[in-house]
Design a protein around this motif. Structure first.
Motif, PDB file in Angstrom:
ATOM      1  N   ARG A  39       0.833  -1.206   0.000  1.00  9.75           N
ATOM      2  CA  ARG A  39       0.000   0.000   0.000  1.00  9.75           C
ATOM      3  C   ARG A  39       0.872   1.261   0.000  1.00  9.75           C
ATOM      4  NH1 ARG A  39      -3.228  -1.443   3.832  1.00  9.75           N
ATOM      5  NH2 ARG A  39      -2.224  -0.386   5.587  1.00  9.75           N
ATOM      6  N   ALA A  40       1.945   1.235   0.778  1.00 12.74           N
ATOM      7  CA  ALA A  40       2.836   2.399   0.839  1.00 12.74           C
ATOM      8  C   ALA A  40       3.567   2.610  -0.474  1.00 12.74           C
ATOM      9  CB  ALA A  40       3.836   2.210   1.979  1.00 12.74           C
ATOM     10  N   ALA A  41       3.894   1.511  -1.173  1.00 22.05           N
ATOM     11  CA  ALA A  41       4.687   1.613  -2.408  1.00 22.05           C
ATOM     12  C   ALA A  41       3.833   1.824  -3.653  1.00 22.05           C
ATOM     13  CB  ALA A  41       5.522   0.346  -2.578  1.00 22.05           C
ATOM     14  N   SER A  42       2.533   1.715  -3.531  1.00 27.43           N
ATOM     15  CA  SER A  42       1.670   1.709  -4.716  1.00 27.43           C
ATOM     16  C   SER A  42       1.701   3.006  -5.508  1.00 27.43           C
ATOM     17  CB  SER A  42       0.230   1.381  -4.300  1.00 27.43           C
ATOM     18  OG  SER A  42      -0.258   2.387  -3.404  1.00 27.43           O
ATOM     19  N   LEU A  43       1.863   4.147  -4.844  1.00 28.32           N
ATOM     20  CA  LEU A  43       1.807   5.430  -5.537  1.00 28.32           C
ATOM     21  C   LEU A  43       3.070   5.709  -6.353  1.00 28.32           C
ATOM     22  CD1 LEU A  43       0.162   7.669  -2.768  1.00 28.32           C
ATOM     23  CD2 LEU A  43      -0.921   6.584  -4.745  1.00 28.32           C
ATOM     24  N   ASP A  44       4.234   5.314  -5.826  1.00 28.04           N
ATOM     25  CA  ASP A  44       5.494   5.642  -6.491  1.00 28.04           C
ATOM     26  C   ASP A  44       6.149   4.448  -7.177  1.00 28.04           C
ATOM     27  OD1 ASP A  44       5.974   8.545  -5.643  1.00 28.04           O
ATOM     28  OD2 ASP A  44       5.543   7.568  -3.735  1.00 28.04           O
ATOM     29  N   GLY A  45       5.595   3.255  -7.028  1.00 30.42           N
ATOM     30  CA  GLY A  45       6.095   2.100  -7.761  1.00 30.42           C
ATOM     31  C   GLY A  45       7.378   1.491  -7.231  1.00 30.42           C
ATOM     32  N   GLN A  46       7.622   1.624  -5.936  1.00 26.23           N
ATOM     33  CA  GLN A  46       8.812   0.983  -5.369  1.00 26.23           C
ATOM     34  C   GLN A  46       8.640  -0.539  -5.363  1.00 26.23           C
ATOM     35  OE1 GLN A  46       7.718   3.886  -4.176  1.00 26.23           O
ATOM     36  NE2 GLN A  46       9.595   5.028  -4.594  1.00 26.23           N
ATOM     37  N   TYR A  47       9.780  -1.219  -5.428  1.00 23.35           N
ATOM     38  CA  TYR A  47       9.756  -2.673  -5.293  1.00 23.35           C
ATOM     39  C   TYR A  47       9.569  -3.020  -3.808  1.00 23.35           C
ATOM     40  CZ  TYR A  47      11.794  -2.691  -9.979  1.00 23.35           C
ATOM     41  OH  TYR A  47      12.032  -2.497 -11.320  1.00 23.35           O
ATOM     42  N   VAL A  48       8.810  -4.076  -3.573  1.00 25.90           N
ATOM     43  CA  VAL A  48       8.570  -4.538  -2.208  1.00 25.90           C
ATOM     44  C   VAL A  48       9.204  -5.919  -2.039  1.00 25.90           C
ATOM     45  CG1 VAL A  48       6.851  -5.237  -0.504  1.00 25.90           C
ATOM     46  CG2 VAL A  48       6.444  -3.228  -1.948  1.00 25.90           C
ATOM     47  N   LEU A  49      10.137  -5.996  -1.119  1.00 31.56           N
ATOM     48  CA  LEU A  49      10.805  -7.259  -0.835  1.00 31.56           C
ATOM     49  C   LEU A  49      10.232  -7.870   0.440  1.00 31.56           C
ATOM     50  CD1 LEU A  49      14.532  -6.292  -1.470  1.00 31.56           C
ATOM     51  CD2 LEU A  49      12.954  -7.434  -3.050  1.00 31.56           C
ATOM     52  N   ALA A  50       9.926  -9.156   0.368  1.00 30.89           N
ATOM     53  CA  ALA A  50       9.459  -9.887   1.548  1.00 30.89           C
ATOM     54  C   ALA A  50      10.688 -10.341   2.337  1.00 30.89           C
ATOM     55  CB  ALA A  50       8.623 -11.089   1.125  1.00 30.89           C
ATOM     56  N   THR A  51      10.803  -9.882   3.568  1.00 37.11           N
ATOM     57  CA  THR A  51      11.992 -10.139   4.381  1.00 37.11           C
ATOM     58  C   THR A  51      11.817 -11.364   5.277  1.00 37.11           C
ATOM     59  OG1 THR A  51      12.609  -7.813   4.425  1.00 37.11           O
ATOM     60  CG2 THR A  51      13.505  -9.201   6.164  1.00 37.11           C
ATOM     61  N   ILE A  52      12.848 -12.216   5.275  1.00 36.19           N
ATOM     62  CA  ILE A  52      12.904 -13.359   6.190  1.00 36.19           C
ATOM     63  C   ILE A  52      14.273 -13.331   6.858  1.00 36.19           C
ATOM     64  CG2 ILE A  52      12.780 -15.856   6.469  1.00 36.19           C
ATOM     65  CD1 ILE A  52      11.071 -16.010   3.972  1.00 36.19           C
ATOM     66  N   GLY A  53      14.284 -13.155   8.164  1.00 30.10           N
ATOM     67  CA  GLY A  53      15.539 -13.034   8.892  1.00 30.10           C
ATOM     68  C   GLY A  53      16.096 -14.369   9.357  1.00 30.10           C
ATOM     69  N   GLY A  54      17.389 -14.377   9.636  1.00 32.62           N
ATOM     70  CA  GLY A  54      18.044 -15.577  10.148  1.00 32.62           C
ATOM     71  C   GLY A  54      17.645 -15.862  11.585  1.00 32.62           C
ATOM     72  N   ILE A  55      17.779 -17.114  11.975  1.00 31.21           N
ATOM     73  CA  ILE A  55      17.420 -17.536  13.336  1.00 31.21           C
ATOM     74  C   ILE A  55      18.661 -17.787  14.175  1.00 31.21           C
ATOM     75  CG2 ILE A  55      16.365 -19.416  14.669  1.00 31.21           C
ATOM     76  CD1 ILE A  55      14.249 -19.599  12.438  1.00 31.21           C
ATOM     77  N   ARG A  56      19.645 -18.428  13.599  1.00 39.81           N
ATOM     78  CA  ARG A  56      20.864 -18.731  14.345  1.00 39.81           C
ATOM     79  C   ARG A  56      21.756 -17.506  14.467  1.00 39.81           C
ATOM     80  NH1 ARG A  56      22.858 -24.365  11.426  1.00 39.81           N
ATOM     81  NH2 ARG A  56      21.430 -25.797  12.493  1.00 39.81           N
ATOM     82  N   GLY A  57      22.389 -17.379  15.634  1.00 38.02           N
ATOM     83  CA  GLY A  57      23.414 -16.359  15.808  1.00 38.02           C
ATOM     84  C   GLY A  57      24.756 -17.057  15.867  1.00 38.02           C
ATOM     85  N   ILE A  58      25.624 -16.638  16.785  1.00 35.07           N
ATOM     86  CA  ILE A  58      26.896 -17.337  16.920  1.00 35.07           C
ATOM     87  C   ILE A  58      26.666 -18.727  17.502  1.00 35.07           C
ATOM     88  CG2 ILE A  58      27.452 -16.531  19.245  1.00 35.07           C
ATOM     89  CD1 ILE A  58      30.376 -16.254  18.180  1.00 35.07           C
ATOM     90  N   ARG A  59      25.556 -18.917  18.215  1.00 32.70           N
ATOM     91  CA  ARG A  59      25.174 -20.250  18.653  1.00 32.70           C
ATOM     92  C   ARG A  59      24.123 -20.787  17.703  1.00 32.70           C
ATOM     93  NH1 ARG A  59      22.257 -20.974  24.176  1.00 32.70           N
ATOM     94  NH2 ARG A  59      22.097 -23.023  23.224  1.00 32.70           N
ATOM     95  N   LYS A  60      24.003 -22.082  17.633  1.00 33.01           N
ATOM     96  CA  LYS A  60      23.146 -22.719  16.647  1.00 33.01           C
ATOM     97  C   LYS A  60      21.663 -22.567  16.942  1.00 33.01           C
ATOM     98  CE  LYS A  60      26.364 -24.586  14.035  1.00 33.01           C
ATOM     99  NZ  LYS A  60      26.551 -24.200  12.643  1.00 33.01           N
ATOM    100  N   SER A  61      21.294 -22.171  18.136  1.00 33.45           N
ATOM    101  CA  SER A  61      19.914 -22.073  18.609  1.00 33.45           C
ATOM    102  C   SER A  61      19.425 -23.463  18.986  1.00 33.45           C
ATOM    103  CB  SER A  61      18.987 -21.413  17.583  1.00 33.45           C
ATOM    104  OG  SER A  61      17.983 -22.260  17.116  1.00 33.45           O
ATOM    105  N   ASP A  62      18.401 -23.497  19.812  1.00 33.15           N
ATOM    106  CA  ASP A  62      17.867 -24.778  20.272  1.00 33.15           C
ATOM    107  C   ASP A  62      17.092 -25.497  19.180  1.00 33.15           C
ATOM    108  OD1 ASP A  62      18.937 -24.389  22.799  1.00 33.15           O
ATOM    109  OD2 ASP A  62      17.169 -23.324  23.511  1.00 33.15           O
ATOM    110  N   ALA A  63      16.686 -24.758  18.164  1.00 33.60           N
ATOM    111  CA  ALA A  63      15.932 -25.355  17.064  1.00 33.60           C
ATOM    112  C   ALA A  63      16.879 -26.112  16.130  1.00 33.60           C
ATOM    113  CB  ALA A  63      15.188 -24.276  16.285  1.00 33.60           C
TER     114      ALA A  63
END
Length: 614
Positions: free
Chosen positions: A91-115
C-alpha cells in the motif's frame, strides 16, 4: 521492467532499518506485532523511506516466523503478521512504484539455537508460503550469521519461486564468516544455489563493510548488495545508539559502488535521513563492470608444535588408560591437594582431572591448579563449563589454556547456579556444550569464535560428558553421536554402580570408535550414598549398593572397605569391556583411589597372564 533488469544498468537504493525507528518510538516488544497493533506506524516508516528516495522497501517481517514469535507466545500468528506486513508495504509503495521485498531473517546467531535445522527450514517454508501468496517483488534474506542455515534457506526458497532472491550474510569480522569461510567464497556458493543478489548486512559499520568488499570478486551473474549498520553500536543511558553522520554514510555508499555493489540500503541505526543522503550521492553514479579484487596475502596460520604427550583418546583406543578426578579445594590451603595429585600421578594416573566449580560452588580455579601441577610434572585435564563465562570469557580462557600448553579439556554444560552456594548468581549458557566443542575445534583450525585468524592453531583434545544413568540408554547414545559430529574426541561417563549397566553401555556403544572412560567412584558411607542417589544429578545407585552401604551403619572403616569392595567389583566388569577407566576421588580420599589404581594394574597383569597361557 523488473528489479533484476534495472540492476543491469543502475545502482538502486534500498530502505534502512525498521527496528531502529520502532525502538526510537519506545516500541521495544515484538516489532512484527505492530503490523496488527499499529499498522499506521509501519506504513509511516515505509512512506518516510520512500520519500527519502528508496527504490526498494522491505516488509516488517524479519522475525515473523514461528520460532522467533514463540518467545512472545505468538507462534500461531505467522500468517496474520506476514499477510498484514505485505499489505502495508504494498500500500505504501503503490503510488510511487517501489519494489517490495518480503523479508525473512536468520534464526541462528553465533550459537546454533535450540531449534534443529529441520525445524528452522519448516518455519522458513511456512513464512515463505504466506509471503509468496501476497505476491512480493522478491525476497530479502538478511542477518544470517550461520552459513549453513542461509545456504539451506536459499536452496529451499529457490525451489519454491522464480522471484528474485537477495541473500545476505552477516560477518563478525571484515571479509570472513564465523565458520572461517571468506566472504568471496560465500557469495560464490550462494550464487550457485540460486541467489540473484548476494551481499551482507548488519554487525559492521560502513568502514569495515567497504574493507570486506575490497576482497570480493564481481559475481558471474548475480549482483552485489550491502546494508551496513550506521556505525558500530554504543550504549548511552542504557540504550543502544549508533553514532553516524548521514554524509559519512553516503560517502561510504559511493565507495561501496566502486567495489561493485549495485543495491545499497542500511541496517541497524540507519534512518530515512541516511537513505536520503545516499540517494543524493549516488544520483549520477553508474555500476562498475570490471574490478580487480584486493585479495592480498592469505594470513599465515602457524601449525602448533607436536604435543609432548599422546592425546588420551589415542591411548584409550590402544590400551588401558586411567583418568583420576581430584576436585580442587574450596579453601586456600592447597598442600593436601598437590600431595594427593603427586601420589596419584606416581601411581600411574594418565591425568588428574579437575572439575570447574562442580555443583555450582566456588573452588580454586582449575586452570590455576593445572598450572601448579604442571610445575610438578603432572598432566591435568580441567573441566570447562558453559555456565560461568560468556563467549568472550570462554575464548579468552581457552586461549590461556593453549598458551599454558594445557591441551586436555572436558567440556560440560555445568550445573545451574540455583543448586550451588550462590543461587542468585547468573548462569550464562551463551552456548551449549555441543556448540562449545565445535567452537574449540574451530580454534584448532586457527580461527576464533568469530572467524578471525588467531595466527596459530590451537591443539586441544576435547572430552565430552556421558550420563548413562537414564531410563532409555539409546537416547543418551544418540546424544553421544551428536557430540561426535560436533568434534568430541572421547567421552567420560558419570559414575556407574551396577555391572549390568556397564555391560548395557558396552552393547549400546560398541559401534562407536570414540573411546569411553567408564566412571567409578568409591562410596565412603551410607549417608554419602543416599546423598549421591537422591540429590546429585546424573548419579543413581542400585538398591543392592544402597543396602550394602546401609549395613555398615556408622562404622567408618567398614564403610570405606565396603565402598572399595563395590568399586572393585565394578572394575572387574569395566576393565573387561573398556580401556578407559575414570576414577573419581571422594572428598580428597586419594588413598581409596590409589588402592583402586593398584587393583586396575593387578587386573591387567592377571588378564595378560591368562591370555599368554591360552
Amino acid at each position: 521492467m523488473g528489479l533484476l533488469e534495472e540492476l543491469q544498468t543502475r545502482v538502486l537504493t534500498a530502505d534502512g532499518a525498521i527496528g531502529t525507528l520502532l525502538y526510537s518510538y519506545g516500541l521495544d516488544y515484538c516489532h512484527e506485532e505492530m503490523n496488527i497493533a499499529r499498522p499506521d506506524i509501519i506504513e509511516k516508516i515505509h512512506s518516510e523511506y520512500i520519500a527519502a528516495g528508496a527504490d526498494i522497501i522491505q516488509t516488517n517481517t524479519y522475525g515473523a516466523n514461528r520460532i522467533k514469535l514463540a518467545r512472545y507466545g505468538y507462534e500461531n500468528r505467522v500468517m496474520e503478521f506476514n499477510e498484514a506486513a505485505l499489505k502495508i508495504a504494498k500500500r505504501a509503495a503503490s503510488l510511487d512504484g517501489q519494489y517490495v521485498l518480503a523479508t525473512i531473517g536468520g534464526i541462528r546467531g553465533i550459537r546454533k539455537s535450540d531449534a534443529t535445522l529441520d525445524e528452522i527450514l519448516a518455519a522458513f517454508q511456512e513464512q515463505a508460503e504466506v509471503l509468496l501468496a501476497g505476491e512480493p517483488d522478491g525476497f530479502l534474506l538478511e542477518t544470517y550469521y550461520d552459513f549453513e542455515e542461509l545456504s539451506h534457506c536459499v536452496h529451499l526458497l529457490r525451489s519454491m519461486t522464480d522471484l528474485p532472491i537477495i541473500a545476505q550474510v552477516t560477518m563478525q569480522e571484515p571479509g570472513v564468516l564465523q565458520n572461517l569461510m571468506s566472504l568471496n567464497e560465500a557469495f560464490q556458493d550462494l550464487e550457485r544455489l540460486g541467489a540473484d543478489i548476494v551481499g551482507s548486512n548488519c554487525r559492521l559499520g560502513p568502514f569495515h563493510t567497504i574493507q570486506a568488499f575490497e576482497g570480493v570478486n564481481l559475481p558471474n551473474k548475480a549482483f552485489l548488495s550491502a546494508y551496513p549498520n550506521a556505525s558500530l553500536l554504543d550504549i548511552e543511558d542504557g540504550r543502544v545508539v549508533y553514532e553516524s553522520e548521514t554524509d559519512y554514510f553516503a560517502r561510504a555508499a559511493v565507495e561501496l559502488v566502486n567495489q561493485g555493489v549495485r543495491l545499497i540500503g542500511g541496517c541497524c541505526g540507519t534512518t530515512p535521513k541516511h537513505i536520503a543522503a545516499v540517494k543524493k550521492r549516488l544520483a549520477n553514479m553508474e555500476p562498475i563492470e570490471t574490478k580487480e579484487a584486493k585479495h592480498g596475502q592469505t594470513q599465515f596460520v602457524r601449525i602448533p608444535e607436536p604435543r609432548k604427550q599422546e592425546p588420551l583418546h589415542e591411548k584409550a583406543k590402544r590400551e588401558r588408560s586411567v583418568i583420576v578426578e581430584l576436585d580442587t579445594p574450596r579453601h586456600l590451603e592447597i598442600d593436601g591437594f598437590v600431595e594427593g595429585a603427586k601420589q596419584l600421578a606416581k601411581a600411574g594416573a594418565d591425568v588428574i582431572m579437575m572439575a570447574d566449580n562442580s555443583l555450582a560452588s566456588p573452588r580454586i580455579s582449575n586452570i590455576a591448579m593445572a598450572a601448579i601441577l604442571k610445575e610438578h610434572g603432572i598432566r591435568s585435564l580441567p573441566h570447562l563449563t558453559c555456565r560461568d563465562r560468556n563467549l568472550i570469557g570462554l575464548q579468552s580462557h581457552l586461549m590461556g589454556l593453549d598458551a599454558l600448553e594445557l591441551h586436555d579439556i572436558l567440556v560440560i554444560t555445568g550445573d545451574p547456579t540455583k543448586v550451588g552456594d550462590f543461587p542468585g548468581a547468573t548462569s550464562v549458557y551463551d552456548v551449549s556444550s555441543m556448540e562449545l566443542i565445535s567452537l574449540i575445534k574451530q580454534l584448532n583450525k586457527g580461527g576464533s569464535f568469530t572467524g578471525k585468524s588467531l595466527r596459530k592453531q590451537a591443539n586441544f583434545s576435547v572430552a565430552a560428558a556421558f550420563n548413562p544413568n537414564v531410563r532409555v540408554l539409546d537416547r543418551a547414545v544418540a546424544r553421544l553421536e551428536k557430540k561426535i559430529e560436533h568434534g568430541a574426541d572421547y567421552f567420560i561417563s558419570q559414575p556407574v554402580y551396577t555391572k549390568e549397566k556397564i555391560i548395557e553401555i558396552y552393547e549400546a556403544t560398541k559401534h562407536l570408535e570414540t573411546p569411553i572412560y567408564i566412571g567409578i567412584m568409591p562410596l565412603t558411607s551410607s549417608r554419602s550414598a543416599e546423598f549421591l542417589h537422591h540429590e546429585v544429578p546424573g548419579i543413581k545407585l542400585s538398591d543392592e549398593v544402597l543396602a550394602r552401604m546401609a549395613a555398615c551403619g556408622d562404622d567408618k572403616e567398614a564403610s570405606t572397605a565396603e565402598g572399595i569392595a563395590i568399586a572393585k567389583e565394578l572394575l572387574d566388569t569395566a576393565c573387561k569391556y573398556f580401556n578407559g577407566i575414570y576414577l573419581i576421588t571422594p572428598f580428597l580420599r586419594y588413598d581409596m583411589t590409589l588402592e583402586l589404581m593398584d587393583y586396575v594394574k593387578q587386573y591387567d597383569v592377571e588378564s595378560k597372564g591368562v591370555q599368554s597361557n591360552v
